[in-house]
Design an enzyme around this catalytic site. Sequence first.
Site, mmCIF file in Angstrom:
data_model
loop_
_atom_site.group_PDB
_atom_site.id
_atom_site.type_symbol
_atom_site.label_atom_id
_atom_site.label_comp_id
_atom_site.label_asym_id
_atom_site.label_seq_id
_atom_site.Cartn_x
_atom_site.Cartn_y
_atom_site.Cartn_z
ATOM 1 C CB SER A 9 -0.896 0.014 1.235
ATOM 2 O OG SER A 9 -1.388 1.337 1.418
ATOM 3 C CG ASP A 36 -5.064 2.102 1.250
ATOM 4 O OD1 ASP A 36 -6.037 1.341 1.104
ATOM 5 O OD2 ASP A 36 -3.952 1.718 1.668
HETATM 6 C C1 DX5 Z 1 -6.296 0.981 6.024
HETATM 7 C C2 DX5 Z 1 -5.841 0.928 4.572
HETATM 8 C C3 DX5 Z 1 -4.683 0.024 4.447
HETATM 9 C C4 DX5 Z 1 -3.457 0.525 5.134
HETATM 10 C C5 DX5 Z 1 -2.623 -0.633 5.519
HETATM 11 O O1 DX5 Z 1 -7.211 1.973 6.184
HETATM 12 O O2 DX5 Z 1 -6.882 0.424 3.765
HETATM 13 O O3 DX5 Z 1 -4.418 -0.355 3.117
HETATM 14 O O4 DX5 Z 1 -2.708 1.408 4.401
HETATM 15 O O5 DX5 Z 1 -1.571 -0.173 6.271
HETATM 16 P P1 DX5 Z 1 -0.751 -1.106 7.246
HETATM 17 O O6 DX5 Z 1 -0.251 -2.252 6.441
HETATM 18 O O7 DX5 Z 1 0.317 -0.204 7.748
HETATM 19 O O8 DX5 Z 1 -1.718 -1.558 8.317
HETATM 20 ZN ZN ZN Z 2 -6.411 -0.540 1.702
#
Ligand code: DX5
Ligand code: ZN
Length: 223
Positions: A9, A36
């Site tokens: 992401s 995202d």
């Molecule tokens: C959460 C997003 C995720 C996020 C994941 O709201 O949809 O994709 O960026 O981040 P990590 O891997 O740091 O939990």
């Molecule tokens: Zn996400």
Amino acid sequence: MPEIKIAPSILSADFGHLARDVALAEAAGADWIHVDVMDGCFVPNLTIGPGVTRAVREATALPVDVHLMIEEPSRHIPAFVEAGADWVTVHVEACPHLHRVVAQIREVGARPGVALNPATSLESVRGILPYVDLLLVMTVNPGFGGQAFIANSPEKVREARGLVADSGRVGEIEIQVDGGIAPATAPAVVDAGATVLVAGSAVFSAPGGPAAAIPALAGAFGK
Ligand code: DX5
Ligand code: ZN
């Protein structure tokens, strides 16, 4: 066992060097790039739109996976697909007319996914499974990177795998997990049936960056 994909992401990437970070992730073995999108309404945070999605599209040959954490996603889906999204996932909680939105995603040329928040029952997506190619089981409450993995998530992923099996579309529907995915949490979700692992902070904020973090994540579940 299906091929397990890793989707970094870009929320945790360095936005001042986004193309570089995307290229680093691709070189390190990323399978998809996860984008995202947050509107400050469906979730408290505000992030990026079609312009940045286009910059990602131009920086990589990998599939671009857009996760829309926004109200009224149908207003923006064409712009994201036009910008280069291969996959577009919407939240069931944001779509009273989910079937129409999923059909719209296909019509404009992307593959549709549906996402569920941690407290949303899987039953709410049973009826849409014939029409989507991806089911995203959120393993944190959406809104921010770097949150702690919710402990009972593997159980929900296992339940999702059962639901996909009931739909008769095993192998046609990806089961994606998103939030708190790291070497410590990946094996349990893979064992439960996840086929696409989104990871933000574990890839871009790890010491050594994507070059070290992606092989470490893949190694943790035996890829
Ligand atoms: C959460 C997003 C995720 C996020 C994941 O709201 O949809 O994709 O960026 O981040 P990590 O891997 O740091 O939990
Ligand atoms: Zn996400």
